[in-house]
Design a protein around this motif. Structure first.
Motif, mmCIF file in Angstrom:
data_model
loop_
_atom_site.group_PDB
_atom_site.id
_atom_site.type_symbol
_atom_site.label_atom_id
_atom_site.label_comp_id
_atom_site.label_asym_id
_atom_site.label_seq_id
_atom_site.Cartn_x
_atom_site.Cartn_y
_atom_site.Cartn_z
ATOM 1 N N ALA A 295 10.837 -1.594 -2.569
ATOM 2 C CA ALA A 295 9.786 -1.268 -3.326
ATOM 3 C C ALA A 295 8.524 -2.092 -2.954
ATOM 4 C CB ALA A 295 9.847 -0.887 -4.790
ATOM 5 N N LEU B 61 5.198 -0.972 -1.133
ATOM 6 C CA LEU B 61 3.893 -1.340 -2.011
ATOM 7 C C LEU B 61 3.051 -1.870 -1.256
ATOM 8 C CD1 LEU B 61 2.712 -1.163 -4.678
ATOM 9 C CD2 LEU B 61 3.605 -3.315 -5.210
ATOM 10 N N LEU C 239 1.498 0.731 1.178
ATOM 11 C CA LEU C 239 0.628 1.551 0.304
ATOM 12 C C LEU C 239 -0.723 0.797 0.229
ATOM 13 C CD1 LEU C 239 0.019 4.324 -0.754
ATOM 14 C CD2 LEU C 239 1.181 3.268 -3.302
ATOM 15 N N THR D 154 3.304 3.986 -7.457
ATOM 16 C CA THR D 154 4.551 3.686 -6.346
ATOM 17 C C THR D 154 6.134 4.142 -7.039
ATOM 18 O OG1 THR D 154 2.981 2.022 -5.258
ATOM 19 C CG2 THR D 154 5.493 2.312 -4.689
#
Length: 435
Positions: free
Chosen positions: A233, A237, A240, A368
């Motif tokens: 993640a 992240l 993103l 997310t």
């Protein structure tokens, strides 16, 4: 170091309150379902009742042990990170890495032991109430007496102590070893979890449609996939954030803050991903199973009723634990940022802009986590629905998913904003000076 660990807990009990709460809830859940094994082991219990109780205890106990580890790990990771200056002072005073690890592990074990002892009474009451639910559903006769025995006591205490010791060890290792080594270990664990989850999900197609344990493989597969995505993640992240068109001072600052603290947000992201994935796949799979039984006119067997009870219990446990993990992690991480918020205000930012920045950070983290959790849930829902019902997606609609997202969003944004509001009430000069 063990003596120092005990004195550290006694001197600053408030710092370990979140770990105590996680250990208490974890031990209580494990003891409640492990007591079903004690009840099933009594003489005179028929085989069907014993199988129902044993199945519920084993399945939910496995989920409980995993969630206990994640809950304690999320609190201890934040705790150890906030004590980096203290650990560095001990290192400069001559303490070896092994001694510091022993101190932190000793603190965690002492707190976990206290939480386990406090959980015995509530676990006995909860186990008796759970047996009543099985009896009301016709899965167990009403003449079966409840028993809280050594299996429940040893399982709850043992799982909680092992989870606390393992989580503390990993937290210290994560805080002391080089970043590159930590990233490599995270990548290897993520790949293993993704590979195991994909294999479990794909194995769903090998089961017959009427198999009563068809739901197990996609559910476990979705959990492993969500764990793998949660480990990746921080990297996802950062990717993103490069594509978010956030304008204004608060949005600009939020993007750069989250990018810098992406590794620190791993615990929160893990909680959101796990909650979204497990709750979504379990609830939708149970809906598909119920619709299929209703359409065929089949009377539910004892195993089917047991499976439904287990699924509902798993969702309840996930909701409670993830909320605890989210609240503990977000509260500790946000309250620790008092100096940062004070510096922003001294630089010209208003309390409203600080809160807007925290809100923007929470939205990015929540979005997310929900996105990754939804994708992993679909990976489990689609195979199960195709095998069980003959179509791709459930007919239940997006209502269940929207409810899951609403709970995750409320827990994340609500905790972060309330904590940040409490922190910014303190005058900026005092916040910077105190920190």
């Amino acid at each position: 170091m063990l003596t120092l660990a005990v004195k550290s807990v006694r001197h600053r009990p408030g710092r370990f309150l979140a770990t105590l709460l996680a250990a208490f809830l974890g031990a209580a859940v494990v003891m409640v379902f492990a007591s079903l094994h004690d009840t099933a082991a009594q003489p005179g219990i028929d085989r069907v009742s014993a199988d129902s109780l044993g199945t519920a205890s084993s399945v939910v106990g496995g989920y409980g042990a995993l969630l206990v580890f994640f809950a304690i790990a999320s609190t201890l990771t934040v705790n150890v990170r906030q004590r980096s200056a203290e650990l560095m002072l001990l290192r400069c005073s001559g303490a070896t890495p092994g001694q510091m690890t022993g101190m932190v592990v000793g603190e965690a074990v002492a707190v976990a032991l206290a939480g386990s002892l406090l959980a015995i009474g509530p676990a006995m009451a909860g186990g008796r109430a759970l047996l009543g639910v099985f009896q009301d559903n016709g899965q167990v006769p009403h003449d079966v007496a409840y028993r809280f025995g050594p299996i429940a006591l040893l399982s709850g205490t043992g799982v909680t102590l092992l989870a606390a010791a393992g989580a503390a060890f990993l937290a210290v290792r994560r805080a002391t070893r080089p970043g590159a080594e930590h990233r490599r270990a995270r990548a290897l664990l993520a790949c293993a979890a993704l590979a195991g989850g994909a294999g479990s999900v794909l194995s769903t197609y090998t089961f017959p449609a009427t198999d009563e344990w068809l739901m197990a493989t996609p559910a476990y597969g979705a959990i492993l996939l969500s764990v793998g995505c949660a480990l990746l993640a921080p990297l996802l992240l950062r990717g993103l954030l490069k594509r978010l068109p956030l304008d204004g001072a608060s949005g600009w600052l939020a993007v750069r803050t989250v990018r810098r603290r992406a590794d620190h947000l791993a615990g929160i992201l893990t909680s959101v991903v796990l909650f979204t994935a497990v709750a979504t796949v379990t609830l939708y799979a149970q809906t598909v199973e119920t619709d299929a039984l209703t359409a065929s006119g089949t009377v539910r067997s004892i195993d089917a009723k047991t499976l439904q009870s287990v699924n509902l219990a798993v969702v309840g446990i996930v909701v409670v634990f993830v909320c605890v993990m989210l609240v503990n992690s977000i509260y500790a991480a946000t309250s620790y940022r008092g100096r940062e918020f004070g510096q922003q205000r001294l630089a010209g930012g208003t309390p409203g802009q600080v809160l807007a920045t925290v809100a923007a950070e929470g939205v990015m983290v929540t979005a997310t986590g929900v996105l990754l959790g939804t994708l992993t849930a679909l990976a489990g829902i689609i195979p199960f629905t195709m095998v069980r019902a003959g179509h791709v997606l459930p007919h239940a609609g997006p209502g269940i998913w929207l409810a899951v997202v609403a709970v995750a969003t409320a827990a994340t944004l609500g905790t972060s904003l309330l904590t940040a509001r409490r922190v910014v009430r303190k005058p900026a000069v005092q916040a910077v000076a105190a920190a």
